[in-house]
Design a protein around this motif. Structure first.
Motif, PDB file in Angstrom:
ATOM      1  N   LYS A  90       8.653   9.606   1.535  1.00 18.65           N
ATOM      2  CA  LYS A  90       9.557   9.187   0.465  1.00 18.65           C
ATOM      3  C   LYS A  90       8.948   8.143  -0.462  1.00 18.65           C
ATOM      4  O   LYS A  90       9.429   7.923  -1.559  1.00 18.65           O
ATOM      5  N   GLU A  91       7.887   7.466  -0.021  1.00 14.88           N
ATOM      6  CA  GLU A  91       7.355   6.362  -0.797  1.00 14.88           C
ATOM      7  C   GLU A  91       5.868   6.532  -1.056  1.00 14.88           C
ATOM      8  O   GLU A  91       5.175   7.250  -0.344  1.00 14.88           O
ATOM      9  N   LYS A  92       5.396   5.847  -2.093  1.00 12.84           N
ATOM     10  CA  LYS A  92       3.955   5.858  -2.364  1.00 12.84           C
ATOM     11  C   LYS A  92       3.239   4.999  -1.322  1.00 12.84           C
ATOM     12  O   LYS A  92       3.864   4.327  -0.506  1.00 12.84           O
ATOM     13  N   ASP A  93       1.921   5.031  -1.354  1.00 11.51           N
ATOM     14  CA  ASP A  93       1.137   4.277  -0.381  1.00 11.51           C
ATOM     15  C   ASP A  93       1.475   2.792  -0.419  1.00 11.51           C
ATOM     16  O   ASP A  93       1.681   2.210  -1.485  1.00 11.51           O
ATOM     17  N   ARG A  94       1.526   2.200   0.772  1.00  9.68           N
ATOM     18  CA  ARG A  94       1.767   0.758   0.889  1.00  9.68           C
ATOM     19  C   ARG A  94       0.532   0.104   1.495  1.00  9.68           C
ATOM     20  O   ARG A  94       0.061   0.519   2.542  1.00  9.68           O
ATOM     21  N   MET A  95      -0.004  -0.894   0.822  1.00  5.26           N
ATOM     22  CA  MET A  95      -1.155  -1.595   1.359  1.00  5.26           C
ATOM     23  C   MET A  95      -0.741  -2.461   2.536  1.00  5.26           C
ATOM     24  O   MET A  95       0.289  -3.144   2.487  1.00  5.26           O
ATOM     25  N   LEU A  96      -1.523  -2.417   3.610  1.00  3.60           N
ATOM     26  CA  LEU A  96      -1.241  -3.225   4.789  1.00  3.60           C
ATOM     27  C   LEU A  96      -2.215  -4.386   4.952  1.00  3.60           C
ATOM     28  O   LEU A  96      -1.844  -5.446   5.443  1.00  3.60           O
ATOM     29  N   VAL A 106      -3.212   9.443  17.046  1.00  3.84           N
ATOM     30  CA  VAL A 106      -3.386   9.603  15.598  1.00  3.84           C
ATOM     31  C   VAL A 106      -3.426   8.248  14.898  1.00  3.84           C
ATOM     32  O   VAL A 106      -2.815   7.281  15.350  1.00  3.84           O
ATOM     33  N   HIS A 107      -4.156   8.200  13.797  1.00  5.64           N
ATOM     34  CA  HIS A 107      -4.164   7.012  12.947  1.00  5.64           C
ATOM     35  C   HIS A 107      -2.813   6.898  12.243  1.00  5.64           C
ATOM     36  O   HIS A 107      -2.291   7.893  11.735  1.00  5.64           O
ATOM     37  N   PHE A 108      -2.255   5.696  12.199  1.00 10.05           N
ATOM     38  CA  PHE A 108      -1.029   5.514  11.425  1.00 10.05           C
ATOM     39  C   PHE A 108      -1.309   4.825  10.102  1.00 10.05           C
ATOM     40  O   PHE A 108      -0.398   4.438   9.372  1.00 10.05           O
ATOM     41  N   THR A 109      -2.590   4.679   9.761  1.00 11.65           N
ATOM     42  CA  THR A 109      -2.993   4.128   8.473  1.00 11.65           C
ATOM     43  C   THR A 109      -4.131   4.966   7.897  1.00 11.65           C
ATOM     44  O   THR A 109      -4.725   5.787   8.585  1.00 11.65           O
ATOM     45  N   THR A 110      -4.409   4.724   6.625  1.00 14.57           N
ATOM     46  CA  THR A 110      -5.565   5.306   5.953  1.00 14.57           C
ATOM     47  C   THR A 110      -6.475   4.170   5.507  1.00 14.57           C
ATOM     48  O   THR A 110      -5.995   3.163   4.985  1.00 14.57           O
ATOM     49  N   ALA A 111      -7.771   4.324   5.723  1.00 17.79           N
ATOM     50  CA  ALA A 111      -8.738   3.303   5.334  1.00 17.79           C
ATOM     51  C   ALA A 111      -9.664   3.873   4.256  1.00 17.79           C
ATOM     52  O   ALA A 111     -10.263   4.929   4.436  1.00 17.79           O
TER      53      ALA A 111
END
Length: 209
Positions: free
Chosen positions: A55-61, A79-84
């Motif tokens: 539902k949302e665009k990417d959020r920086m962590l 699984v990875h729950f983030t993208t790097a």
């Protein structure tokens, strides 16, 4: 908001167990929802870590800088729950699970230290979730404080350009915030790095956000 102080490991002593990899700017290191089988040590460069939902665009962590670990959350081969993604050309050392087991076999005491580091790293990441929902001041303060405490060093090797590339905030916004903090004697802007002069006062921008 809790900022954790991290256990420090001198990874230069263990790089021979890792696989050296070069990534150009804006290259995906790993992608959300893919299976992980190891972790990375950032030797040079800058990595932007984000997450996304349907539902949302990417959020920086988070922003990961040289000397820090990346992808430790999938050491259980989940699984990875983030993208790097690299924010600039980067050199990483990849430690697949098999190499990690070899390292533990040769240096058993390392496991306890690494485990403590991973637990603290996950807690720190939890504190950065939904970073975009914070004010601009809070976002920058969180990033600087987590890097600062990770190394137990008040020198943060990030430039204003680095913060612009990773946060998505405008150059003017970041310039104004850092200039204000410098006038308040919270930080000192130096060549290619920021000196955190008073972390406790800087934490007020997180607590009050």
């Amino acid at each position: 908001m809790i900022i954790f102080q991290y256990t420090y490991i001198n990874w230069e002593n263990y790089l021979e167990f890792g696989i050296r990899q070069f990534f150009k700017e804006k290259t995906v290191v790993y992608k959300q929802d893919t299976i992980g089988d190891g972790f990375y040590y950032v030797h040079k460069g800058l990595i932007k870590v984000s997450t996304s939902t349907t539902k949302e665009k990417d959020r920086m962590l988070n922003i990961v800088v040289p000397g820090q670990l990346l992808g430790v959350q999938t050491m259980d081969q989940q699984v990875h729950f983030t993208t790097a993604v690299t924010a600039k050309d980067s050199i990483l050392y990849y430690f697949p699970y098999k190499k990690f087991k070899e390292l533990i076999r040769l240096q058993p005491k390392f496991l306890k230290l690494f485990t403590k580091t991973v637990i603290q790293k996950i807690h720190g990441l939890a504190g950065l979730i939904n970073l975009n929902s914070h004010s601009a001041e809070s976002q920058i303060a969180l990033i600087l404080l987590n890097i600062c405490y990770d190394f137990k060093d008040y020198e943060v090797h990030l430039t204003q350009k680095d913060l612009v590339m990773c946060t998505g905030l405008t150059r003017i916004t970041i310039y104004k915030i850092l200039k204000q903090w410098q006038e308040e004697n919270l930080i000192e802007i130096q060549s290619r790095k920021l000196l955190i002069k008073d972390p406790d006062l800087l934490k007020n921008y997180v607590i009050n956000s």
